[in-house]
Design a protein around this motif. Structure first.
Motif, PDB file in Angstrom:
ATOM      1  N   ARG A 148       0.863  -1.159  -0.115  1.00  0.00           N
ATOM      2  CA  ARG A 148       0.089  -0.012  -0.174  1.00  0.00           C
ATOM      3  C   ARG A 148       0.745   1.090   0.053  1.00  0.00           C
TER       4      ARG A 148
ATOM      5  N   SER B 297     -12.846  -1.886   9.566  1.00  0.00           N
ATOM      6  CA  SER B 297     -13.161  -0.954  10.277  1.00  0.00           C
ATOM      7  C   SER B 297     -12.474   0.451  10.015  1.00  0.00           C
TER       8      SER B 297
ATOM      9  N   GLU C 228      -3.927  -4.116   5.693  1.00  0.00           N
ATOM     10  CA  GLU C 228      -5.106  -3.400   5.702  1.00  0.00           C
ATOM     11  C   GLU C 228      -5.635  -3.124   4.176  1.00  0.00           C
ATOM     12  N   THR C 229      -6.797  -2.483   3.962  1.00  0.00           N
ATOM     13  CA  THR C 229      -7.075  -2.176   2.890  1.00  0.00           C
ATOM     14  C   THR C 229      -6.583  -0.554   2.684  1.00  0.00           C
ATOM     15  N   ALA C 230      -6.875   0.136   1.669  1.00  0.00           N
ATOM     16  CA  ALA C 230      -6.262   1.651   1.491  1.00  0.00           C
ATOM     17  C   ALA C 230      -6.750   2.670   2.388  1.00  0.00           C
TER      18      ALA C 230
ATOM     19  N   ARG D  27     -10.647   0.651  15.131  1.00  0.00           N
ATOM     20  CA  ARG D  27      -9.734  -0.614  15.228  1.00  0.00           C
ATOM     21  C   ARG D  27      -9.608  -0.972  16.814  1.00  0.00           C
TER      22      ARG D  27
HETATM   23  C1  LIG Z   1      -7.960   6.403   8.634  1.00  0.00           C
HETATM   24  C2  LIG Z   1      -7.642   5.367   8.037  1.00  0.00           C
HETATM   25  C3  LIG Z   1      -8.299   3.974   8.618  1.00  0.00           C
HETATM   26  C4  LIG Z   1      -9.153   3.982   9.884  1.00  0.00           C
HETATM   27  O1  LIG Z   1      -8.613   4.680  10.941  1.00  0.00           O
HETATM   28  P1  LIG Z   1      -9.985   5.189  11.886  1.00  0.00           P
HETATM   29  O2  LIG Z   1      -9.391   5.991  13.004  1.00  0.00           O
HETATM   30  O3  LIG Z   1     -10.633   3.672  12.331  1.00  0.00           O
HETATM   31  O4  LIG Z   1     -10.959   5.939  11.022  1.00  0.00           O
HETATM   32  C5  LIG Z   1      -7.482   2.739   8.609  1.00  0.00           C
HETATM   33  N1  LIG Z   1      -6.523   2.775   7.403  1.00  0.00           N
HETATM   34  C6  LIG Z   1      -5.941   3.704   6.761  1.00  0.00           C
HETATM   35  C7  LIG Z   1      -4.993   3.615   5.703  1.00  0.00           C
HETATM   36  C8  LIG Z   1      -6.513   5.024   7.131  1.00  0.00           C
HETATM   37  O5  LIG Z   1      -6.278   6.098   6.338  1.00  0.00           O
END
Ligand SMILES: *Cc1c(COP(=O)(O)O)cnc(C)c1O
Length: 330
Positions: free
Chosen positions: A167, A275, A210-212, A239
């Motif tokens: 990523r 999440s 994680e995803t993007a 999370r």
């Molecule tokens: C913002 C973000 C999250 C989620 O974070 P939260 O604090 O739960 O909103 C997860 N991964 C990435 C890459 C993010 O930019």
């Protein structure tokens, strides 16, 4: 009815500038275009980070910001790693509170909310500053009334499992910066076009990250498992909140490295979810990898995912008491 996520804004913003070694007092101003030098550091060298948090309206009309202190601390961490001036926590908190107070009539009924977007960027007008931090910076806070994040609503998501490309660079995964989104965009765009997926789950070398834009969790009747915070992933506030709620509800919580084989075995019995502040906790229904399809929980959002999401939403909405002290009343 609230417009598409992030496309509607309150008419007021909060802002402050760092020049000559100090932050100006936070001010409210009408939302408007602003002038910037075309040589500004951010435009050339990517010195920018942001936050995303929400203020919720409860049934009694009161307004509450979710985990304000965590978001302020995370922006400070992002700023430090980008060598940007760090906004003082008390100033940033009071700017966010002041903005929410001012636009409070814009906050829609729950589950809609007011999304707050602090944005920090380097403004030095010097294209010779490639290897130097920006001395000057600007901080803006936007407010945006929002509804549901995923257009599909309750439907379980389809993810492409990317087992080679990253990523972003490993040490920068913890920074909430536009550069990380830029680094992932072509990969995500290609996967969406090719496999009709909603998101990409980044698992470089088989390390499930994680995803993007959202963290990834494995869930079943007994456990919640997610990647540990090793710098490669964003330390999501959602999370952390889901993990605390899960432990409180009696689940065993594990933060550790996860391999792809474990994920594929897990989803034949258990659940998976994403999440984030925008998406809260959204069930995953399908993982696509190479030529294989791995349905998650039979393609349906699982009962434990629904239970944990509901527990968090009950705190957001004020239906459950704020036992963890996560809400800041405005
Ligand atoms: C913002 C973000 C999250 C989620 O974070 P939260 O604090 O739960 O909103 C997860 N991964 C990435 C890459 C993010 O930019």
């Amino acid at each position: 009815m609230v417009a598409q996520f992030g496309s509607q804004f309150s008419a007021t913003v909060a802002h402050s500038a760092y020049t000559g070694g100090r932050w100006s007092a936070g001010e409210l101003a009408p939302l408007a275009e602003f002038a910037m030098h075309p040589a500004a550091h951010v435009l050339h060298y990517g010195s920018t980070c942001f936050e995303g948090l929400k203020a919720y309206r409860h049934g009694d009309g009161s307004v509450h910001i979710f985990r304000l202190d965590r978001h302020v601390a995370r922006l400070a961490n992002s700023a430090r790693l980008l060598c940007l001036p760090v906004p003082p926590a008390d100033q940033l908190e009071s700017m966010i509170r002041g903005l929410v107070e001012t636009v409070r009539d814009d906050i829609p009924e729950y589950p809609s909310a007011l999304y707050l977007r602090p944005l920090l960027f380097g403004t030095d007008a010097n294209i010779g500053s490639a290897a130097r931090p920006s001395n000057d910076a600007t901080l803006y806070i936007l407010a945006s009334p929002v509804g549901e994040y995923f257009e599909k609503g309750e439907q379980a998501l389809r993810l492409w499992v990317e087992d080679k490309q990253m990523r972003t660079s490993p040490h920068f995964g913890q920074v909430k910066t536009g550069g990380n989104y830029a680094a992932a965009l072509a990969i995500v765009t290609a996967a969406k076009a090719r496999y009709a997926v909603d998101q990409v789950l980044f698992c470089p070398g088989g390390d499930v990250q994680e995803t993007a834009a959202a963290n990834f969790l494995l869930i079943d009747d007994r456990q919640v498992v997610t990647k540990r915070l090793d710098g490669t992933i964003l330390p999501g506030v959602t999370r952390a909140s889901i993990l605390e709620l899960a432990a409180d509800l009696g689940y065993t919580v594990e933060e550790r490295d996860i391999g792809l084989e474990e994920v594929f075995a897990w989803v034949s019995q258990g659940e998976a979810a994403l999440s984030g502040t925008a998406a809260v906790l959204t069930g995953v229904g399908m993982l696509l990898h190479d030529n294989d399809e791995h349905p998650v929980n039979g393609g349906q959002v699982g009962p434990n995912t629904i239970r944990l999401r509901q527990a968090l939403m009950d705190i957001h909405s004020g239906r459950a008491p704020d036992r963890f002290g996560w809400l800041s009343a405005v």
